[in-house]
Design an enzyme around this catalytic site. Structure first.
Site, PDB file in Angstrom:
ATOM      1  N   LYS A 102       0.817  -1.226   0.000  1.00 50.72           N
ATOM      2  CA  LYS A 102       0.000   0.000   0.000  1.00 50.72           C
ATOM      3  C   LYS A 102       0.850   1.274   0.000  1.00 50.72           C
ATOM      4  O   LYS A 102       0.460   2.295  -0.564  1.00 50.72           O
ATOM      5  CB  LYS A 102      -0.932   0.003   1.210  1.00 50.72           C
ATOM      6  CG  LYS A 102      -2.011  -1.075   1.177  1.00 50.72           C
ATOM      7  CD  LYS A 102      -3.035  -0.818   0.091  1.00 50.72           C
ATOM      8  CE  LYS A 102      -4.222  -1.762   0.175  1.00 50.72           C
ATOM      9  NZ  LYS A 102      -5.130  -1.585  -0.970  1.00 50.72           N
ATOM     10  N   GLU A 124      -9.886   5.860   3.139  1.00 57.45           N
ATOM     11  CA  GLU A 124     -10.715   4.765   3.623  1.00 57.45           C
ATOM     12  C   GLU A 124      -9.798   3.579   3.834  1.00 57.45           C
ATOM     13  O   GLU A 124      -8.749   3.483   3.188  1.00 57.45           O
ATOM     14  CB  GLU A 124     -11.807   4.418   2.601  1.00 57.45           C
ATOM     15  CG  GLU A 124     -11.356   3.490   1.457  1.00 57.45           C
ATOM     16  CD  GLU A 124     -10.309   4.089   0.524  1.00 57.45           C
ATOM     17  OE1 GLU A 124     -10.272   5.325   0.406  1.00 57.45           O
ATOM     18  OE2 GLU A 124      -9.529   3.318  -0.077  1.00 57.45           O
ATOM     19  N   SER A 391       1.723  -9.592  -0.969  1.00 58.39           N
ATOM     20  CA  SER A 391       1.421  -8.164  -0.869  1.00 58.39           C
ATOM     21  C   SER A 391       1.463  -7.593   0.546  1.00 58.39           C
ATOM     22  O   SER A 391       1.538  -6.389   0.716  1.00 58.39           O
ATOM     23  CB  SER A 391       0.056  -7.887  -1.493  1.00 58.39           C
ATOM     24  OG  SER A 391      -0.926  -8.668  -0.855  1.00 58.39           O
TER      25      SER A 391
END
Lengths: 411, 284
Positions: A102, A124, A391
């Site tokens: 991210k 969010e 990830s």
């Protein structure tokens, strides 16, 4: 030469979106008028930034020294032995600062927000990894940070909630709707409409109104670009297949996009099948949804016959979203990416298997991708090079995994 | 422009006052009460009716209208039932303009062509679709115009002059000025700022301008009318009045409570119209 360039563009899977922000029929700018001038401003700012070598240099500097890139491309020897087929490599995005992919995107958006003179950042979050990455970079650059998070997710991702608070972010638990990621995105959009002058909306995935799907993809493409160079160095050639989990789809798009025009590379996206597609309790918008319009874009969505959005279900909060990025929807329709799905049970098994075989505790999200590696790899030859995007790391999920399998773990 | 909307604005303008646009959510709290309420609105003083098509994810709406949508959906409201309500209303009222307000997905799933045909046949005069800006006009705006339904455009405080031309390019019926940067029912509109915005919009269009998003009391409605609005839109306040009366006094009370508030709002607007006429007379 001119002709060559234009032919290449026409035949490329990487030329989207068009000027309307569309990938085929998907994408677009389905937002309230109040937000239109803001997303047009963002589009202009991003166009300017990406042409500016100083912006690229600034990004690269932080990616190297703050995020810790490049992330390793690691040969998973014991997982490979276990599967008895393809040679499996893990792209170690879980080793990035903040523990997931991210941060690649958030860094880009925060640097963009600074260029635009914005002082307040909203985001969010589902699993909390995007929220943590946003809170982290807001702390680093001294920006106000407000993170919207569904009340259900606040409860199941407590470690990340505490991390965000430690970093100085304000967490707003969202009590509307299903109280998960979809509702957090609604609330973030409501905040943005109400605070247009100083606020930048940092979207965490390759979804939302144009230009978000494009710019998040561009910022995440560092994953695939590194993989290409690393695989060439390790094996002297490109990989044969790529696999990644998909909620909104940013880690997958980051890995896939630089390889889309390599026709021989198989590409697999893995959605969350929850309790099983046939149960109706899942988060697989490609497998169980159809095209519709939500959160600023047209894409595959989970919904009822009346166009009312359904509640998604997945054990993984990060995949628990009833939509998928519009570029994935397009890649599905044209057949460039194959979409699979893994159930909660399969993800839990893969979570434990990878922990024990490789000493790497994955997040529940990439555990879905690992689950499908277990299906695909055994059928491949030993010289088949398979890359799976790891990830994120699993620390945040330990409590919920313990709850499902018992604190002792399964034998 | 639809005949009914044009005639209604001409009539209210002729009477020297603004039109009261009253919003309720179709099917809130259930089909029967909602239909009874819809039928009661014109008698209470609503000049134009804005009927909300419920959606699970109303991103531009505040808590009151979100809750109304969920009540309606829980009670079984669907697009088919919403259009059925319009037909039932139209059977007893051929003159009050009715516009549908909502989000694109339920229409897209119903099927754009089928929706426009059924809405026209039911007696719908206009559409307000929050998440269809001018950039997406090919989706529904142009087909709606071709089908004889006005596509009512939203202008906001963030719509600058350059953009206003684009916003007004395919506008029909009236222009809906969103008086606050925010969601419905959460902040009060500033009449001075609204007055400036109305002048700015009117410099670009001959369409009537209605103002909403931040109006809940008769005093505010009067102030917005006095600021030069051709129409005043009230939504969340009506929805809240319905919710409150249902909680406190049960089903029958809801219609009376909303009707009372609509009467008060209509009075507020009428008073503003009279004051304006008196001021004009004194000045003359």
């Amino acid at each position: 030469m001119e002709t060559g360039v234009s032919v290449k563009a026409v035949n490329s899977f990487r030329s989207g979106p068009d000027e309307q922000g569309r990938f085929g029929i998907y994408g677009g700018r389905f937002v309230a008028e109040t937000l239109m001038p803001l997303i047009l401003e963002l589009e202009r700012a991003y166009e300017a930034a990406r042409k500016d070598p100083a912006f690229r240099a600034e990004m690269d500097g932080y990616l190297t020294h703050y995020v810790g890139r490049p992330s390793p491309l690691y040969f998973a020897e014991r997982l490979t032995e276990h599967c008895g087929g393809a040679k499996i490599y893990l792209k170690r995005e879980e080793l990035n600062h903040t523990g997931a992919h991210k941060v690649n995107n958030v860094l880009g958006q925060i640097l963009l927000a600074r260029r635009m003179g914005k002082t307040r950042i909203i985001a969010e979050t589902g699993a909390g990894m995007h929220g943590v990455a946003t809170a982290t970079l807001c702390a680093r650059f001294g920006l106000d940070c407000v993170v919207y998070m569904g009340e259900v997710d606040v409860a199941r991702q407590q470690p990340n909630v505490f991390r965000m608070k430690m970093l100085g972010a304000e967490i707003v638990p969202v009590r509307s709707g299903a109280k998960t990621l979809k509702d957090a995105m609604n609330e973030a959009l409501r905040d943005w409409v109400s605070n247009v002058a100083d606020t930048f909306y940092c979207i965490g995935t390759v979804a939302g109104p144009h230009p978000y799907p494009m710019l998040v993809r561009d910022f995440q493409s560092v994953i695939g670009e590194e993989t290409r160079a690393q695989m060439l160095e390790a094996e002297g050639r490109l990989p044969d297949s790529l696999i990644a989990c998909i909620g909104g789809g940013s880690n997958a798009m980051g890995l896939f996009h630089p390889f889309l025009d390599e026709p021989d590379i198989e590409i697999y996206g893995v959605e969350a099948a929850g309790h099983g597609i046939e149960s109706g309790q899942h988060a697989a918008s490609i497998a169980g949804g159809r095209p519709g319009v939500l959160h600023g874009n047209r894409t595959y969505l989970l919904m009822d016959d009346d166009g009312q959005i359904s509640e998604a279900h997945s054990i993984s909060a990060g995949l628990d979203y009833p939509g998928i990025g519009p570029e994935h929807a397009w890649l599905k329709d044209i057949g460039r990416v194959t979409f699979l799905s893994a159930t909660d049970e399969e993800a839990l098994s893969a979570f434990q298997l990878l922990s024990r075989l490789e000493g790497i505790i994955p997040a529940l999200e990439p555990a879905h991708a690992i689950a499908k590696v277990l299906d695909l790899a055994p059928g491949k030859d030993a010289d088949h090079l398979m890359v799976v995007n790891l990830s994120g790391r699993g620390d945040k999920d330990l409590a919920s995994v313990a709850e499902h399998i018992g604190a002792g773990g399964r034998p | 422009m639809s005949g009914r909307l044009e005639r209604r604005f001409a009539a209210t303008r002729g009477a020297g006052r603004a039109a009261l646009v009253s919003f309720i959510t179709a099917g809130d709290p259930d089909f029967d009460i909602s239909l009874a309420l819809l039928k009661a609105l014109p008698g209470a003083g609503a000049d134009i009716i804005e009927l909300g098509m419920p959606f699970t994810d109303p991103m531009a709406d505040g808590p009151a209208i979100q809750a109304a949508s969920l009540r309606a959906l829980k009670a079984g409201q669907t697009m088919v039932r919403t259009l059925e309500m319009v037909r039932a209303f139209r059977a007893g009222d051929s003159e009050t303009p009715l516009i549908l307000m909502g989000y694109y997905n339920p229409i897209y799933i119903y099927g754009n062509e089928r929706f426009l045909a059924d809405a026209k046949a039911a007696g719908v005069d206009g559409l307000i679709i929050v998440d269809l800006p001018p950039e997406e006009d090919g989706e529904l705006c142009l087909p709606a115009q071709a089908a004889g339904i006005d596509f009512i455009r939203l202008a906001t405080p963030t719509t600058d002059d350059a953009r206003l031309a684009k916003v007004l390019s395919n506008a029909g019926g009236f222009v809906y000025y969103v008086s606050i940067t925010g969601i419905t029912g959460t902040a009060a509109a500033d009449p001075d700022a609204v007055s400036g915005a109305i002048s700015r919009i009117k410099a670009h269009t001959a369409l009537p301008v209605a103002v909403g998003f931040g109006v809940s009391t008769p005093q505010q409605a009067g102030a917005i009318a006095a600021a030069g609005a051709d129409g005043v839109v009230v939504g969340s306040a009506l929805v809240r009045a319905l919710e409150k009366s249902l909680e406190e006094a049960g089903e029958g009370a809801g219609i009376a409570a909303v009707s009372d508030l609509v009467r008060g709002l209509a009075d507020g607007i009428a008073t503003a119209g009279r004051k304006k006429a008196e001021t004009a007379a004194q000045a003359g």
